[in-house]
Design a protein around this motif. Structure first.
Motif, mmCIF file in Angstrom:
data_model
loop_
_atom_site.group_PDB
_atom_site.id
_atom_site.type_symbol
_atom_site.label_atom_id
_atom_site.label_comp_id
_atom_site.label_asym_id
_atom_site.label_seq_id
_atom_site.Cartn_x
_atom_site.Cartn_y
_atom_site.Cartn_z
ATOM 1 N N ALA A 219 -7.400 75.226 4.970
ATOM 2 C CA ALA A 219 -7.837 74.058 5.732
ATOM 3 C C ALA A 219 -9.334 73.808 5.526
ATOM 4 C CB ALA A 219 -7.536 74.266 7.220
ATOM 5 N N VAL A 220 -10.113 74.895 5.546
ATOM 6 C CA VAL A 220 -11.563 74.748 5.338
ATOM 7 C C VAL A 220 -11.848 74.203 3.940
ATOM 8 C CG1 VAL A 220 -13.728 76.024 5.091
ATOM 9 C CG2 VAL A 220 -12.204 76.536 6.995
ATOM 10 N N GLN A 221 -11.163 74.757 2.946
ATOM 11 C CA GLN A 221 -11.388 74.340 1.568
ATOM 12 C C GLN A 221 -11.036 72.859 1.388
ATOM 13 O OE1 GLN A 221 -12.847 75.490 -0.885
ATOM 14 N NE2 GLN A 221 -11.859 75.081 -2.848
ATOM 15 N N ALA A 222 -9.877 72.462 1.958
ATOM 16 C CA ALA A 222 -9.462 71.057 1.819
ATOM 17 C C ALA A 222 -10.442 70.133 2.534
ATOM 18 C CB ALA A 222 -8.056 70.876 2.390
ATOM 19 N N THR A 223 -10.934 70.575 3.701
ATOM 20 C CA THR A 223 -11.897 69.767 4.439
ATOM 21 C C THR A 223 -13.194 69.628 3.650
ATOM 22 O OG1 THR A 223 -10.938 70.634 6.463
ATOM 23 C CG2 THR A 223 -13.044 69.532 6.673
ATOM 24 N N ALA A 224 -13.592 70.716 2.994
ATOM 25 C CA ALA A 224 -14.830 70.698 2.216
ATOM 26 C C ALA A 224 -14.717 69.765 1.025
ATOM 27 C CB ALA A 224 -15.164 72.109 1.747
ATOM 28 N N THR A 225 -13.613 69.834 0.294
ATOM 29 C CA THR A 225 -13.467 69.001 -0.905
ATOM 30 C C THR A 225 -12.944 67.615 -0.560
ATOM 31 O OG1 THR A 225 -11.269 69.904 -1.255
ATOM 32 C CG2 THR A 225 -13.054 70.989 -2.417
ATOM 33 N N ARG A 226 -12.509 67.422 0.671
ATOM 34 C CA ARG A 226 -11.938 66.156 1.151
ATOM 35 C C ARG A 226 -10.728 65.719 0.341
ATOM 36 N NH1 ARG A 226 -15.434 62.405 3.971
ATOM 37 N NH2 ARG A 226 -17.263 63.456 4.775
ATOM 38 N N SER A 227 -10.111 66.681 -0.347
ATOM 39 C CA SER A 227 -8.910 66.327 -1.112
ATOM 40 C C SER A 227 -8.042 67.564 -1.296
ATOM 41 C CB SER A 227 -9.294 65.782 -2.484
ATOM 42 O OG SER A 227 -9.782 66.831 -3.289
ATOM 43 N N VAL A 228 -6.753 67.330 -1.514
ATOM 44 C CA VAL A 228 -5.879 68.435 -1.893
ATOM 45 C C VAL A 228 -5.218 68.084 -3.217
ATOM 46 C CG1 VAL A 228 -5.381 69.371 0.393
ATOM 47 C CG2 VAL A 228 -3.998 67.492 -0.490
ATOM 48 N N ASP A 229 -5.023 69.096 -4.040
ATOM 49 C CA ASP A 229 -4.440 68.913 -5.359
ATOM 50 C C ASP A 229 -3.570 70.143 -5.603
ATOM 51 O OD1 ASP A 229 -3.905 69.103 -8.039
ATOM 52 O OD2 ASP A 229 -5.994 69.018 -8.709
ATOM 53 N N PRO A 230 -2.271 69.946 -5.802
ATOM 54 C CA PRO A 230 -1.377 71.122 -5.848
ATOM 55 C C PRO A 230 -1.797 72.155 -6.888
ATOM 56 C CG PRO A 230 -0.281 69.142 -6.684
ATOM 57 C CD PRO A 230 -1.537 68.694 -6.023
ATOM 58 N N ASP A 231 -2.398 71.704 -7.980
ATOM 59 C CA ASP A 231 -2.687 72.654 -9.048
ATOM 60 C C ASP A 231 -3.942 73.483 -8.821
ATOM 61 O OD1 ASP A 231 -0.393 72.255 -10.442
ATOM 62 O OD2 ASP A 231 -1.177 70.437 -11.400
ATOM 63 N N THR A 232 -4.556 73.349 -7.651
ATOM 64 C CA THR A 232 -5.616 74.301 -7.325
ATOM 65 C C THR A 232 -5.024 75.524 -6.609
ATOM 66 O OG1 THR A 232 -6.027 73.126 -5.282
ATOM 67 C CG2 THR A 232 -7.468 72.599 -7.133
ATOM 68 N N TYR A 233 -3.731 75.470 -6.284
ATOM 69 C CA TYR A 233 -3.120 76.591 -5.556
ATOM 70 C C TYR A 233 -2.337 77.486 -6.501
ATOM 71 C CZ TYR A 233 -4.743 73.787 -1.742
ATOM 72 O OH TYR A 233 -5.552 73.071 -0.912
ATOM 73 N N LEU A 234 -3.008 77.943 -7.535
ATOM 74 C CA LEU A 234 -2.380 78.816 -8.539
ATOM 75 C C LEU A 234 -2.390 80.273 -8.069
ATOM 76 C CD1 LEU A 234 -4.113 77.225 -11.626
ATOM 77 C CD2 LEU A 234 -1.659 77.101 -11.091
ATOM 78 N N PRO A 235 -1.463 81.069 -8.599
ATOM 79 C CA PRO A 235 -1.404 82.484 -8.172
ATOM 80 C C PRO A 235 -2.734 83.213 -8.353
ATOM 81 C CG PRO A 235 0.511 81.933 -9.502
ATOM 82 C CD PRO A 235 -0.375 80.730 -9.530
ATOM 83 N N ILE A 236 -3.528 82.791 -9.342
ATOM 84 C CA ILE A 236 -4.788 83.495 -9.613
ATOM 85 C C ILE A 236 -5.713 83.487 -8.398
ATOM 86 C CG2 ILE A 236 -5.929 81.434 -10.555
ATOM 87 C CD1 ILE A 236 -6.481 84.443 -12.485
ATOM 88 N N VAL A 237 -5.582 82.450 -7.534
ATOM 89 C CA VAL A 237 -6.430 82.378 -6.340
ATOM 90 C C VAL A 237 -6.211 83.615 -5.478
ATOM 91 C CG1 VAL A 237 -6.880 81.068 -4.246
ATOM 92 C CG2 VAL A 237 -6.459 79.863 -6.396
ATOM 93 N N THR A 238 -4.931 83.989 -5.314
ATOM 94 C CA THR A 238 -4.625 85.186 -4.529
ATOM 95 C C THR A 238 -5.319 86.401 -5.133
ATOM 96 O OG1 THR A 238 -2.469 84.266 -4.006
ATOM 97 C CG2 THR A 238 -2.768 86.611 -3.618
ATOM 98 N N PHE A 239 -5.329 86.459 -6.453
ATOM 99 C CA PHE A 239 -5.891 87.653 -7.090
ATOM 100 C C PHE A 239 -7.419 87.674 -6.997
ATOM 101 C CE2 PHE A 239 -1.655 87.160 -8.974
ATOM 102 C CZ PHE A 239 -1.113 88.300 -8.438
ATOM 103 N N TYR A 240 -8.061 86.499 -6.992
ATOM 104 C CA TYR A 240 -9.500 86.479 -6.708
ATOM 105 C C TYR A 240 -9.754 87.033 -5.313
ATOM 106 C CZ TYR A 240 -10.413 83.459 -10.747
ATOM 107 O OH TYR A 240 -10.512 82.953 -12.004
ATOM 108 N N ALA A 241 -8.900 86.622 -4.377
ATOM 109 C CA ALA A 241 -9.077 87.101 -3.005
ATOM 110 C C ALA A 241 -8.909 88.621 -2.953
ATOM 111 C CB ALA A 241 -8.089 86.420 -2.068
ATOM 112 N N TYR A 242 -7.932 89.142 -3.698
ATOM 113 C CA TYR A 242 -7.776 90.603 -3.752
ATOM 114 C C TYR A 242 -9.000 91.252 -4.378
ATOM 115 C CZ TYR A 242 -3.092 91.584 -2.037
ATOM 116 O OH TYR A 242 -2.021 91.780 -1.220
#
Lengths: 330, 329
Positions: A219-242
């Motif tokens: 929610a914070v990320q979408a609010t910051a970018t003021r947009s949502v795009d499905p292809d920013t939600y790739l599995p690699i994001v989880t692994f950066y978080a790990y």
């Protein structure tokens, strides 16, 4: 000086908040309860699209959308947890990574375009949030010589306050009997069961709480970018978080936050340094070896190598306890 | 202190005499009815594919006694433990837990954590010390009905601090009794094998159980510590708890148990006081028969039996020694 400013800005940037929130969620699940959630990005997608769809598609309020996103995260956690939490840890890992990809692919299909915006995503849903800003949105601020607009400053203030509150909560949980039960489940769930703990329910709680925090990140990320795009939600994001979580140290309240900040500062510093080295009249590294397009990829290679070195020399991360890591799990 | 010890020994002896008196009229048949049973098992059957691991017609565990569950490897002792404590589900059967003489709880399909809360606590053959938690945290974890174990109250320490301190005091008391109080702040993973067994037993007591079920409490414990563990098990009985334990070492069984249940191939083949059971031909068959099967191919390959009898005897002795050592690891 510019490198330093870039690094400072990266330390507090919205990406750092995003990954800090994802990693705080993972810290509760993986660090304390030992649950392998490889689909944290799926929760963040729900948090983001909850707002986007509620506001842009249905014309609802931003705050209702936030609630919808968090509620959806609870539902996803229940759906994932009910069948898999009775099984071994690996089943949850498989189910979560698959579910996150299903969500991404589902939200980007053409047939869902009317609701989700398909591959185009959705825009213009965070107005209500910025209306509350005490900082004039277009005014320029220069703390420590770093340029922020009022809009950025408002988002960072709210984002970091949220992170601070959650760190406080994790700190309290970690010292409470509830946290003790989670750690016991991580160590040996049969032992916890034999001592009268409802292991299944505790794991479910950890999965839900961690997932909701992941959704807040989205929610914070979408609010910051003021947009949502499905292809920013790739599995690699989880692994950066790990990566952020392990860099900072698992099962430590501040671990994921410092880890996320440092990870992005490191990526920013390596990027600036590489750019400095490859540009100019007489670059240190000639463009035959490294052209500017390869820089983005190269910095990930360097930061990755750094993480490997960290694991070799400081496996507990920055905040972790060495003795705890050196005790083999038996 | 010495007078305390003497009192404890007296209490233990009294408890043993009382228990023996209770059971003196009970016949030595498998599945016999006891005057005051705490756990009654009926027709419990657990099959793994074609293998019947447990098939117990009727079995009663006496209250306030130390009951040993013995039998050769693969007899189904641990499987029966797992079934009774909710860690495994049977295909068939029922069992009843009687926390007091006039209450009875059906325990089939009760999940493991509820079994523990009901007052039946167990330990494991392979010790499950929670290595990356301190010894004290291991103990405090086991206390039941903790306010701070609920997710939202846990965020408000003032709601559970008083209870937590009471739990800590009780934990330290128990740790002192098990001579682990100096280790309270150390990670459980740094304890020796024997100390982990002690910790596991002490931790089980934090749940304030009615029945303590110990799965091979002496396995992997050095002889010096075995004695102290035995004393602790006897102390449980003097404190009014019922103990059921799985054990291989007959000396241990003879030393502390009031009643012995012998299992072989999933069923109960004999019951009785230790001295009666160890003289029972069925029991000897069950144990030595198993050894016989293992040694047989060697005998067949070798020279005529009479010549090699001594060698075979030695070999078996070595093998038994080996098995014991393995079990001891």
């Amino acid at each position: 000086m510019e490198i330093l400013q870039n690094a400072l800005k990266a330390l507090v940037a919205r990406e750092a908040i995003y990954f800090a929130l994802l990693a705080i969620g993972l810290n509760i699940q993986f660090g304390y309860a030992g649950l392998l959630n490889f689909g944290q990005v799926g929760f963040s997608l729900l948090g983001a699209y909850g707002i986007a769809i509620t506001v842009t598609t249905w014309g609802g309020s931003y705050w209702l959308g936030l609630g919808v996103g968090l509620a959806a995260a609870v539902v996803l956690a229940l759906l994932l947890g009910l069948p898999t939490l009775r099984l071994r840890a690996d089943y949850l890992a498989i189910a979560t990574i698959a579910a996150a990809e299903m969500l991404r692919l589902g939200f980007r299909t053409p047939s869902a375009t009317e609701i989700t915006g398909g591959t185009q995503g959705l825009q213009g849903f965070s107005g209500e949030f910025y209306e509350l800003s005490p900082f004039p949105l277009d005014k320029k601020y220069h703390p420590f010589g770093i340029l922020f607009t009022g809009q950025e400053l408002w988002l960072l203030t709210v984002g970091w306050t949220l992170v601070a509150l959650l760190v406080l909560a994790v700190w309290l949980w970690g010292r409470s009997p509830w946290g003790r039960v989670l750690k016991a489940i991580r160590e040996d769930e049969d032992a916890a069961r034999a001592l009268g703990k409802n292991v299944y329910w505790y794991k479910m709680q950890a999965l839900i709480v961690g997932g909701v925090i992941g959704a807040l990140g989205g929610a914070v990320q979408a609010t910051a970018t003021r947009s949502v795009d499905p292809d920013t939600y790739l599995p690699i994001v989880t692994f950066y978080a790990y990566a952020a979580l392990i860099l900072g140290g698992t099962a430590r309240p501040l671990g994921p936050v410092i880890g996320a900040s440092l990870l992005f500062a490191l990526l920013s510093v390596t990027d600036s340094v590489l750019r400095d080295l490859t540009t100019g009249d007489n670059p240190v590294i000639s463009s035959d070896i490294l052209d500017s397009q390869a820089i983005a990829a190269t910095r990930f290679v360097l930061v990755g190598a750094g993480l490997i070195a960290l694991m070799a020399f400081r496996p507990q991360g920055i905040f972790g306890s060495r003795t705890e890591v050196s005790i083999d799990a038996k | 202190m010495p007078s305390n010890d003497i009192r404890a020994v007296d209490a233990a002896r009294e408890a043993k005499v009382a228990a023996a008196r209770d059971l003196s009229d009970v016949s030595h048949e498998p599945g016999v009815v006891k005057p005051d049973a705490i756990l009654v098992v009926d027709g419990v059957r657990r099959q793994f594919g074609g293998l019947v691991a447990v098939d117990v017609d009727h079995l009663e565990f006496p209250r306030g006694c130390i009951t040993a569950l013995i039998g050769p490897n693969g007899a189904g002792k641990t499987t029966l433990f797992n079934l009774l404590t909710g860690f495994d589900r049977p295909q068939d059967g029922d069992w009843e837990f009687r926390p007091t003489a006039d209450t009875a709880k059906k325990m089939r399909n009760v999940p493991a954590y509820r079994v523990a809360r009901a007052g039946m606590v167990r330990t494991f053959q392979l010790t499950k010390a929670l290595s990356k938690m301190t010894v004290l945290d291991n103990m405090k974890l086991a206390a039941t009905r903790q306010q701070g174990e609920r997710i939202w109250p846990s965020l408000l320490p003032f709601l559970w601090r008083a209870q937590d301190q009471a739990i800590e005091a009780r934990a330290m008391e128990l740790l002192a009794r098990f001579k682990l109080d100096t280790k309270a702040q150390e990670y459980a993973g740094t304890l020796s094998g024997g100390q982990r067994k002690l910790l596991e037993m002490a931790r089980a007591l934090m749940t304030e159980p009615t029945i303590v079920m110990l799965d091979e409490p002496m396995a992997g414990v050095n002889p010096a510590l075995t004695q102290s563990l035995l004393e602790h098990v006897k102390a449980l009985r003097s404190d009014g708890m019922s103990v059921i334990f799985v054990e291989h070492d007959m000396d241990v069984v003879r030393d502390i148990s009031d009643w012995v249940v012998v299992m072989a191939q999933g069923g109960v083949i004999a019951e009785g006081p230790p001295d009666v059971v160890s003289a029972n031909p069925h029991v000897i068959d069950a144990y030595l028969g198993a050894r016989h099967d293992e040694a047989l191919p060697e005998v067949e390959l070798g020279a005529p039996l009479a010549d090699d009898a001594e060698a075979v005897r030695e070999e078996i002795a070595a093998e038994i020694h080996e098995t014991e050592k393995e079990a001891g690891q």
